[in-house]
Motif scaffolding. Sequence first.
Motif, PDB file in Angstrom:
ATOM      1  N   GLY A  44       2.118   2.500  -1.946  1.00 53.50           N
ATOM      2  CA  GLY A  44       2.822   3.218  -3.231  1.00 53.50           C
ATOM      3  C   GLY A  44       3.746   2.779  -4.889  1.00 53.50           C
ATOM      4  O   GLY A  44       3.596   3.647  -6.016  1.00 53.50           O
ATOM      5  N   LYS A  45       4.043   1.977  -4.041  1.00 48.39           N
ATOM      6  CA  LYS A  45       5.112   1.040  -5.333  1.00 48.39           C
ATOM      7  C   LYS A  45       4.566   1.341  -6.555  1.00 48.39           C
ATOM      8  O   LYS A  45       5.289   1.129  -7.762  1.00 48.39           O
ATOM      9  CB  LYS A  45       6.340   0.037  -4.735  1.00 48.39           C
ATOM     10  CG  LYS A  45       6.342  -0.284  -3.393  1.00 48.39           C
ATOM     11  CD  LYS A  45       7.343  -1.089  -2.981  1.00 48.39           C
ATOM     12  CE  LYS A  45       5.709  -2.403  -2.577  1.00 48.39           C
ATOM     13  NZ  LYS A  45       5.397  -2.221  -2.035  1.00 48.39           N
ATOM     14  N   SER A  46       3.656   0.253  -6.376  1.00 46.93           N
ATOM     15  CA  SER A  46       2.900  -0.383  -7.749  1.00 46.93           C
ATOM     16  C   SER A  46       2.554   0.909  -8.375  1.00 46.93           C
ATOM     17  O   SER A  46       2.933   1.875  -9.885  1.00 46.93           O
ATOM     18  CB  SER A  46       1.865  -1.409  -7.956  1.00 46.93           C
ATOM     19  OG  SER A  46       2.166  -2.545  -7.598  1.00 46.93           O
ATOM     20  N   LEU A  47       1.816   1.672  -7.572  1.00 47.49           N
ATOM     21  CA  LEU A  47       1.475   3.233  -8.650  1.00 47.49           C
ATOM     22  C   LEU A  47       2.951   4.352  -9.507  1.00 47.49           C
ATOM     23  O   LEU A  47       2.729   4.495 -10.864  1.00 47.49           O
ATOM     24  CB  LEU A  47       0.633   4.252  -7.591  1.00 47.49           C
ATOM     25  CG  LEU A  47      -0.644   3.595  -7.306  1.00 47.49           C
ATOM     26  CD1 LEU A  47      -0.591   5.001  -6.167  1.00 47.49           C
ATOM     27  CD2 LEU A  47      -1.757   3.892  -8.254  1.00 47.49           C
ATOM     28  N   GLY A  81       0.577  -1.122   0.146  1.00 48.34           N
ATOM     29  CA  GLY A  81      -0.267   0.198  -0.006  1.00 48.34           C
ATOM     30  C   GLY A  81       0.979   1.232   0.162  1.00 48.34           C
ATOM     31  O   GLY A  81      -0.049   2.816   0.414  1.00 48.34           O
TER      32      GLY A  81
HETATM   33  N1  LIG Z   1      -6.299   4.098  -9.431  1.00 44.73           N
HETATM   34  C1  LIG Z   1      -5.937   3.841  -8.583  1.00 44.73           C
HETATM   35  N2  LIG Z   1      -7.198   4.903  -7.596  1.00 44.73           N
HETATM   36  C2  LIG Z   1      -7.521   5.638  -6.318  1.00 44.73           C
HETATM   37  N3  LIG Z   1      -6.774   4.499  -5.327  1.00 44.73           N
HETATM   38  C3  LIG Z   1      -5.417   3.583  -6.247  1.00 44.73           C
HETATM   39  C4  LIG Z   1      -5.665   3.685  -7.651  1.00 44.73           C
HETATM   40  N4  LIG Z   1      -3.992   2.491  -7.645  1.00 44.73           N
HETATM   41  C5  LIG Z   1      -3.917   1.910  -6.060  1.00 44.73           C
HETATM   42  N5  LIG Z   1      -4.452   2.684  -5.073  1.00 44.73           N
HETATM   43  C6  LIG Z   1      -4.270   2.848  -4.112  1.00 44.73           C
HETATM   44  O1  LIG Z   1      -3.111   3.439  -4.069  1.00 44.73           O
HETATM   45  C7  LIG Z   1      -2.187   3.114  -2.491  1.00 44.73           C
HETATM   46  C8  LIG Z   1      -1.268   2.214  -3.062  1.00 44.73           C
HETATM   47  O2  LIG Z   1      -1.149   1.151  -3.781  1.00 44.73           O
HETATM   48  P1  LIG Z   1      -0.183   0.850  -4.429  1.00 44.73           P
HETATM   49  O3  LIG Z   1       1.049   1.812  -5.811  1.00 44.73           O
HETATM   50  O4  LIG Z   1      -1.323   0.085  -5.418  1.00 44.73           O
HETATM   51  O5  LIG Z   1       0.808  -0.053  -2.848  1.00 44.73           O
HETATM   52  P2  LIG Z   1       2.088  -0.733  -2.904  1.00 44.73           P
HETATM   53  O6  LIG Z   1       2.185  -1.886  -4.890  1.00 44.73           O
HETATM   54  O7  LIG Z   1       3.064  -0.302  -2.308  1.00 44.73           O
HETATM   55  O8  LIG Z   1       1.515  -2.221  -3.012  1.00 44.73           O
HETATM   56  C9  LIG Z   1      -3.138   1.819  -2.281  1.00 44.73           C
HETATM   57  O9  LIG Z   1      -4.153   2.853  -0.756  1.00 44.73           O
HETATM   58  C10 LIG Z   1      -4.095   1.461  -3.077  1.00 44.73           C
HETATM   59  O10 LIG Z   1      -5.334   0.415  -2.441  1.00 44.73           O
END
Ligand SMILES: Nc1ncnc2c1ncn2[C@@H]1O[C@H](COP(=O)(O)OP(=O)(O)O)[C@@H](O)[C@H]1O
Length: 240
Positions: free
Chosen positions: A47-50, A45
């Motif tokens: 934000g790594k994937s984002l 959570g």
């Molecule tokens: N497209 C999106 N719209 C809204 N919230 C998002 C979206 N993508 C991810 N999130 C939220 O953003 C946060 C970071 O997500 P993510 O990047 O997947 O984290 P990680 O990869 O570090 O586990 C999480 O709380 C997730 O629910």
Amino acid sequence: MSSTVSILPLRVQHLAFEANGTQLLDDVGFTLEAGRRTVLLGPNGAGKSLLLRLCHGLLRPTSGKIQWSAGAQRATRQQAMVFQRPVMLRRSTISNITHALAVRGVAREKRKARAESALEIAGLAELARRPARLLSGGEQQRLALARAWATEPDILFLDEPCASLDPAATHYVEALIEGFHADGTKIFMATHDLMQARRIGDEILFLHKGRLLESGDATAFFVQPKTKEGRAFIAGELLW
Ligand SMILES: Nc1ncnc2c1ncn2[C@@H]1O[C@H](COP(=O)(O)OP(=O)(O)O)[C@@H](O)[C@H]1O
Ligand SMILES: [Mg+2]
């Protein structure tokens, strides 16, 4: 690695991403140079994937800059990404690669040979004609890496590529990542796995709740994190 001019370094400045009124990434800045393997580390959570998706151009930032040292078109062509769950086309193993090469504009007569050597490297030569979706999880991930390798990227984004794999498959995938690195491809990998970050990272970007809290040499980070969040994460006490 591509023989043309590299798209690196990548400069990210004041990057922010907001969704539904929530600030998911806030004022993130760093530079990725060629060479050293960079691990994006942080709890679930964070934000790594984002951040990876933004850098790879799959999402648009709310504000801030993502600047490649080459034009946008070249930057798009010379980067690749591998996800936690591999995305396989409903085609044979080898045509998953030749198709990707066609999309990139690689000349038809070069595709087959390049796909075959990629399969060889990934230990998949004997499975070339099998439908990709019938491969095991580990084999699919190796195919995803082979497909990326065949496109000769300057930088490879990896988003928790081993998170769905068993230890043996993880070991194999890590060896392939090492091969990319040895070939000169920049590695930028997200993981929440501390042990994997120690094995792979030359430098660490530590992300927590959408903020980049630390960046720099991996050894320094693991020996002496600068922030209390970094210390807690290394102690296994920071779960999100
Ligand atoms: N497209 C999106 N719209 C809204 N919230 C998002 C979206 N993508 C991810 N999130 C939220 O953003 C946060 C970071 O997500 P993510 O990047 O997947 O984290 P990680 O990869 O570090 O586990 C999480 O709380 C997730 O629910
Ligand atoms: Mg993630």
